[in-house]
Scaffold this motif. Structure first.
Motif, PDB file in Angstrom:
ATOM      1  N   GLU A  15     -12.363  48.309  70.617  1.00 12.70           N
ATOM      2  CA  GLU A  15     -12.588  49.409  69.321  1.00 12.70           C
ATOM      3  C   GLU A  15     -13.901  49.499  69.193  1.00 12.70           C
ATOM      4  OE1 GLU A  15     -10.125  46.914  69.198  1.00 12.70           O
ATOM      5  OE2 GLU A  15      -8.509  48.256  69.287  1.00 12.70           O
ATOM      6  N   SER A  16     -14.749  48.250  68.936  1.00 16.45           N
ATOM      7  CA  SER A  16     -16.229  48.403  68.713  1.00 16.45           C
ATOM      8  C   SER A  16     -17.050  49.129  69.885  1.00 16.45           C
ATOM      9  CB  SER A  16     -16.984  47.139  68.428  1.00 16.45           C
ATOM     10  OG  SER A  16     -16.778  46.311  69.503  1.00 16.45           O
ATOM     11  N   GLN A  17     -16.543  48.946  70.985  1.00 20.35           N
ATOM     12  CA  GLN A  17     -17.259  49.923  72.136  1.00 20.35           C
ATOM     13  C   GLN A  17     -16.915  51.142  72.044  1.00 20.35           C
ATOM     14  OE1 GLN A  17     -15.749  47.254  75.428  1.00 20.35           O
ATOM     15  NE2 GLN A  17     -17.638  46.281  75.660  1.00 20.35           N
ATOM     16  N   VAL A  18     -15.854  51.430  71.809  1.00 15.28           N
ATOM     17  CA  VAL A  18     -15.301  52.727  71.553  1.00 15.28           C
ATOM     18  C   VAL A  18     -16.145  53.646  70.504  1.00 15.28           C
ATOM     19  CG1 VAL A  18     -13.459  54.345  70.922  1.00 15.28           C
ATOM     20  CG2 VAL A  18     -13.039  52.399  72.598  1.00 15.28           C
ATOM     21  N   ASP A  19     -16.157  52.940  69.383  1.00  9.74           N
ATOM     22  CA  ASP A  19     -17.194  53.421  68.242  1.00  9.74           C
ATOM     23  C   ASP A  19     -18.382  53.730  68.649  1.00  9.74           C
ATOM     24  OD1 ASP A  19     -15.097  53.349  66.508  1.00  9.74           O
ATOM     25  OD2 ASP A  19     -15.522  51.804  65.539  1.00  9.74           O
ATOM     26  N   ARG A  20     -19.053  52.790  69.359  1.00  9.56           N
ATOM     27  CA  ARG A  20     -20.335  52.861  69.727  1.00  9.56           C
ATOM     28  C   ARG A  20     -20.596  54.170  70.866  1.00  9.56           C
ATOM     29  NH1 ARG A  20     -21.510  46.926  70.587  1.00  9.56           N
ATOM     30  NH2 ARG A  20     -20.192  47.461  72.495  1.00  9.56           N
ATOM     31  N   ALA A  21     -19.532  54.312  71.565  1.00  9.43           N
ATOM     32  CA  ALA A  21     -19.586  55.245  72.740  1.00  9.43           C
ATOM     33  C   ALA A  21     -19.252  56.700  71.823  1.00  9.43           C
ATOM     34  CB  ALA A  21     -18.658  55.098  73.807  1.00  9.43           C
ATOM     35  N   ILE A  22     -18.582  56.666  70.648  1.00 11.64           N
ATOM     36  CA  ILE A  22     -18.419  58.024  70.111  1.00 11.64           C
ATOM     37  C   ILE A  22     -19.628  58.308  69.619  1.00 11.64           C
ATOM     38  CG2 ILE A  22     -16.969  59.025  68.233  1.00 11.64           C
ATOM     39  CD1 ILE A  22     -14.634  57.089  69.319  1.00 11.64           C
ATOM     40  N   ASP A  23     -20.263  57.484  68.739  1.00 12.92           N
ATOM     41  CA  ASP A  23     -21.479  57.666  67.988  1.00 12.92           C
ATOM     42  C   ASP A  23     -22.527  58.077  69.046  1.00 12.92           C
ATOM     43  OD1 ASP A  23     -20.579  56.769  65.638  1.00 12.92           O
ATOM     44  OD2 ASP A  23     -21.225  54.851  66.008  1.00 12.92           O
ATOM     45  N   LYS A  24     -22.589  57.429  70.186  1.00 15.48           N
ATOM     46  CA  LYS A  24     -23.840  57.898  71.143  1.00 15.48           C
ATOM     47  C   LYS A  24     -23.529  59.296  71.701  1.00 15.48           C
ATOM     48  CE  LYS A  24     -26.262  56.018  74.893  1.00 15.48           C
ATOM     49  NZ  LYS A  24     -26.420  54.803  75.918  1.00 15.48           N
ATOM     50  N   SER A  25     -22.452  59.352  71.992  1.00 18.77           N
ATOM     51  CA  SER A  25     -21.937  61.020  72.561  1.00 18.77           C
ATOM     52  C   SER A  25     -22.184  61.999  71.492  1.00 18.77           C
ATOM     53  CB  SER A  25     -20.525  61.099  73.184  1.00 18.77           C
ATOM     54  OG  SER A  25     -19.541  60.554  72.262  1.00 18.77           O
ATOM     55  N   GLY A  26     -21.847  61.666  70.165  1.00 17.57           N
ATOM     56  CA  GLY A  26     -21.958  62.931  69.283  1.00 17.57           C
ATOM     57  C   GLY A  26     -23.299  62.829  69.056  1.00 17.57           C
ATOM     58  N   ASP A  27     -24.332  61.979  69.038  1.00 15.50           N
ATOM     59  CA  ASP A  27     -25.830  62.162  68.901  1.00 15.50           C
ATOM     60  C   ASP A  27     -26.303  62.736  69.713  1.00 15.50           C
ATOM     61  OD1 ASP A  27     -25.739  60.412  66.542  1.00 15.50           O
ATOM     62  OD2 ASP A  27     -26.388  58.637  67.332  1.00 15.50           O
ATOM     63  N   PHE A  28     -25.838  62.628  71.054  1.00  9.51           N
ATOM     64  CA  PHE A  28     -26.335  63.525  72.424  1.00  9.51           C
ATOM     65  C   PHE A  28     -26.133  65.018  72.049  1.00  9.51           C
ATOM     66  CE2 PHE A  28     -25.396  65.520  76.313  1.00  9.51           C
ATOM     67  CZ  PHE A  28     -26.558  65.015  77.089  1.00  9.51           C
ATOM     68  N   ILE A  29     -24.763  65.280  71.688  1.00  5.53           N
ATOM     69  CA  ILE A  29     -24.412  66.656  71.451  1.00  5.53           C
ATOM     70  C   ILE A  29     -25.439  67.312  70.195  1.00  5.53           C
ATOM     71  CG2 ILE A  29     -22.729  68.080  70.556  1.00  5.53           C
ATOM     72  CD1 ILE A  29     -20.819  66.273  71.899  1.00  5.53           C
ATOM     73  N   ASP A  30     -25.392  66.430  69.272  1.00  7.22           N
ATOM     74  CA  ASP A  30     -26.546  66.862  68.146  1.00  7.22           C
ATOM     75  C   ASP A  30     -27.889  67.259  68.759  1.00  7.22           C
ATOM     76  OD1 ASP A  30     -24.462  66.909  65.930  1.00  7.22           O
ATOM     77  OD2 ASP A  30     -25.050  65.020  65.390  1.00  7.22           O
ATOM     78  N   ASP A  31     -28.345  66.200  69.699  1.00  3.53           N
ATOM     79  CA  ASP A  31     -29.649  66.671  70.186  1.00  3.53           C
ATOM     80  C   ASP A  31     -29.752  67.727  70.974  1.00  3.53           C
ATOM     81  OD1 ASP A  31     -32.462  65.712  70.635  1.00  3.53           O
ATOM     82  OD2 ASP A  31     -31.775  65.065  72.586  1.00  3.53           O
ATOM     83  N   LYS A  32     -28.559  67.887  71.709  1.00  3.67           N
ATOM     84  CA  LYS A  32     -28.658  69.086  72.822  1.00  3.67           C
ATOM     85  C   LYS A  32     -28.746  70.282  71.791  1.00  3.67           C
ATOM     86  CE  LYS A  32     -29.569  67.165  76.480  1.00  3.67           C
ATOM     87  NZ  LYS A  32     -30.724  67.592  77.180  1.00  3.67           N
ATOM     88  N   THR A  33     -27.867  70.382  70.686  1.00  4.91           N
ATOM     89  CA  THR A  33     -27.583  71.541  69.995  1.00  4.91           C
ATOM     90  C   THR A  33     -28.662  71.706  68.767  1.00  4.91           C
ATOM     91  OG1 THR A  33     -26.011  70.669  68.732  1.00  4.91           O
ATOM     92  CG2 THR A  33     -25.334  71.646  70.778  1.00  4.91           C
ATOM     93  N   GLN A  34     -29.492  70.713  68.698  1.00  4.00           N
ATOM     94  CA  GLN A  34     -30.685  70.954  67.814  1.00  4.00           C
ATOM     95  C   GLN A  34     -29.931  70.651  66.197  1.00  4.00           C
ATOM     96  OE1 GLN A  34     -32.963  74.066  68.952  1.00  4.00           O
ATOM     97  NE2 GLN A  34     -34.024  73.098  70.235  1.00  4.00           N
ATOM     98  N   GLY A  35     -28.972  70.123  66.423  1.00  6.79           N
ATOM     99  CA  GLY A  35     -28.137  69.767  64.825  1.00  6.79           C
ATOM    100  C   GLY A  35     -27.469  71.280  64.336  1.00  6.79           C
ATOM    101  N   LYS A  36     -27.226  72.053  65.240  1.00  5.37           N
ATOM    102  CA  LYS A  36     -26.641  73.233  64.898  1.00  5.37           C
ATOM    103  C   LYS A  36     -25.320  73.025  64.344  1.00  5.37           C
ATOM    104  CE  LYS A  36     -25.881  78.106  66.112  1.00  5.37           C
ATOM    105  NZ  LYS A  36     -26.106  78.839  67.293  1.00  5.37           N
ATOM    106  N   TYR A  37     -24.561  72.273  65.209  1.00  5.33           N
ATOM    107  CA  TYR A  37     -23.042  72.087  64.992  1.00  5.33           C
ATOM    108  C   TYR A  37     -22.851  70.549  64.431  1.00  5.33           C
ATOM    109  CZ  TYR A  37     -22.752  76.061  67.880  1.00  5.33           C
ATOM    110  OH  TYR A  37     -22.846  77.335  68.333  1.00  5.33           O
ATOM    111  N   LYS A  38     -23.774  70.053  63.663  1.00  2.27           N
ATOM    112  CA  LYS A  38     -23.657  68.679  63.074  1.00  2.27           C
ATOM    113  C   LYS A  38     -22.245  68.606  62.302  1.00  2.27           C
ATOM    114  CE  LYS A  38     -26.380  65.336  60.631  1.00  2.27           C
ATOM    115  NZ  LYS A  38     -25.768  64.129  61.429  1.00  2.27           N
ATOM    116  N   GLY A  39     -21.995  69.277  61.324  1.00  2.10           N
ATOM    117  CA  GLY A  39     -20.955  68.925  60.551  1.00  2.10           C
ATOM    118  C   GLY A  39     -19.503  69.078  61.679  1.00  2.10           C
ATOM    119  N   GLN A  40     -19.587  69.899  62.529  1.00  3.97           N
ATOM    120  CA  GLN A  40     -18.345  69.865  63.514  1.00  3.97           C
ATOM    121  C   GLN A  40     -18.301  68.392  64.296  1.00  3.97           C
ATOM    122  OE1 GLN A  40     -20.244  72.277  62.796  1.00  3.97           O
ATOM    123  NE2 GLN A  40     -19.117  74.315  62.674  1.00  3.97           N
TER     124      GLN A  40
END
Length: 65
Positions: A15-40
């Motif tokens: 579970e802890s590895q899954v949480d880190r992967a989810i956080d990392k992928s979300g940060d990647f998406i936020d970076d690529k979209t320049q935070g435009k979809y941060k809430g979603q």
């Protein structure tokens, strides 16, 4: 057995590895979209953690009648 059950079974104990992967992928998406979809993205991260990560451990099973 559904596909979701198989995935949950594969991730059990990690579970802890899954949480880190989810956080990392979300940060990647936020970076690529320049935070435009941060809430979603944040909402999706929370739901994924509830389904596959540490949020799953915190949920109480429904009471038996």
């Amino acid at each position: 057995m559904s596909m979701m059950d198989k995935i949950k079974q594969m991730l059990k104990g990690r579970e802890s590895q899954v949480d880190r992967a989810i956080d990392k992928s979300g940060d990647f998406i936020d970076d690529k979209t320049q935070g435009k979809y941060k809430g979603q993205v944040d909402t999706a991260q929370e739901r994924l953690k509830d389904e596959f990560g540490t949020g799953r451990d915190q949920q109480q099973p429904p009471p038996q009648s």
